[in-house]
Enzyme design. Structure first.
Site, PDB file in Angstrom:
ATOM      1  N   ILE A 141       0.878  -1.171   0.000  1.00  0.00           N
ATOM      2  CA  ILE A 141       0.000   0.000   0.000  1.00  0.00           C
ATOM      3  C   ILE A 141       0.916   1.222   0.000  1.00  0.00           C
ATOM      4  CG2 ILE A 141      -1.990  -1.082   1.104  1.00  0.00           C
ATOM      5  CD1 ILE A 141      -1.151   0.104   3.749  1.00  0.00           C
ATOM      6  N   ASP A 142       0.402   2.354  -0.448  1.00  0.00           N
ATOM      7  CA  ASP A 142       1.207   3.562  -0.551  1.00  0.00           C
ATOM      8  C   ASP A 142       1.792   3.961   0.797  1.00  0.00           C
ATOM      9  OD1 ASP A 142       0.502   3.684  -3.204  1.00  0.00           O
ATOM     10  OD2 ASP A 142      -1.045   5.220  -2.926  1.00  0.00           O
ATOM     11  N   LYS A 143       2.923   4.641   0.749  1.00  0.00           N
ATOM     12  CA  LYS A 143       3.596   5.106   1.963  1.00  0.00           C
ATOM     13  C   LYS A 143       2.659   5.920   2.840  1.00  0.00           C
ATOM     14  CE  LYS A 143       7.396   8.129   3.446  1.00  0.00           C
ATOM     15  NZ  LYS A 143       8.556   8.948   2.998  1.00  0.00           N
TER      16      LYS A 143
END
Length: 311
Positions: A141-143
């Site tokens: 998942i995105d940072k």
């Protein structure tokens, strides 16, 4: 220097590619030398010439030429500080013999990259919990997105989960606090996406992308809490689709531009996108749905706006 050795493949390494196996046990072995050892048949599997991408089977025998120096190179990924170990262990919201599920905070990357030295991947050694192998990443998942991150504790479940994620068989639900409120309380966003630079753009000739959404609550036409369910897995899909719908996510500096840096009262200047729920029933062959509690800042901002949400 020791001579040639024969090593049996452990059950924990069943299904691992030969090149990954050597990277694990001989981290000092360069790719060029590894390939040369394969070409010259100094490395063999069950007495036969092998390719780098050969999938190993438990019990197979690997012929290994003298590689003491390569084996002796320290494996720096094992060095997880006590502080980081406690940090990542506190993220665990579910654990059994096959998987671990984390509630990742916003701002922490899943894997390393340019200018990123602290990340989930670098702390996995602290999540062995008595097993010989550290857990494996099976998706990302995105940072700046918070929430559910599933890890596999063995090769079998790594393969099962990777395949299930790739085939979109593990329904995921995200929560997003957005600026504005969609005209329709629920609907389906069908807008093809293509990655351009660091963003995903809506393009006619892009890859098909579909997101279901539902408004859970709103503060007039100023803000809304949206439940989003991606049916495809494009880069930044929910972020790009909600911008396309005209309701960008609060704190999204990629898809909300300079507007995202404006202070909306006391709202925290962070991305308000949370991987809230995942359905793992197809993996367990029974109903298995996990939820990750929203972060303190997300919860406080909803309360400040008068938006209700019951977890």
């Amino acid at each position: 220097m020791a001579g040639v050795s024969i090593v049996k493949v452990k059950r924990a390494d069943d299904g691992m590619r030969l090149n990954r196996w050597f990277l694990k046990y001989y981290p000092g072995l360069s790719l060029g030398r590894f390939q040369k050892l394969l070409r010259t048949k100094q490395i063999k599997v069950d007495g036969k010439k092998a390719e780098a991408n050969l999938k190993l089977v438990a019990g197979q025998e690997i012929r290994i030429p003298p590689l003491d120096e390569e084996k002796a190179v320290p494996n720096f990924e094992n060095k997880v500080s006590a502080k980081d170990a406690a940090f990542i262990q506190a993220m665990v919201i579910y654990k059994d013999e096959n998987i671990i599920v984390l509630n990742k905070p916003s701002g922490l990357a899943v894997q390393g990259g340019s200018n990123t030295t602290r990340h989930i991947d670098g702390m996995l050694e602290a999540l062995k919990f008595g097993l010989e192998e550290k857990p494996k990443l099976v998706h990302r998942i995105d940072k700046d997105t918070s929430g559910l991150l599933v890890l596999a504790r063995n090769r079998k479940y790594a393969d099962l989960l990777t395949k299930a994620f790739r085939e979109h068989k593990l329904p995921k639900t995200y929560l997003a606090l957005v600026v504005g409120c969609p005209k329709n309380e629920e609907g389906v966003i069908k807008a093809a996406l293509e990655k351009v630079g660091e963003k995903s753009m809506v393009l006619d000739d892009g890859k098909p992308a579909v997101t279901e959404y539902k408004v859970l609550d709103n503060a007039g036409d100023k803000f809304a809490l949206i439940e989003a369910r991606p049916l495809t897995g494009r880069t930044h899909q929910i972020r790009a689709h909600l911008e396309y719908l005209g309701v960008p996510i609060v704190g999204d500096d990629k898809y909300f531009g300079g507007e995202s840096r404006k202070k909306f009262g006391e709202i925290t200047d962070k991305l308000h996108l949370h991987a809230y729920k995942i359905d793992l029933s197809v993996i367990y062959n029974k109903k298995m749905v996990l939820k990750a509690p929203i972060s303190a800042y997300f919860k406080a901002d909803l309360e400040a706006l008068g938006i209700s949400f019951k977890e």
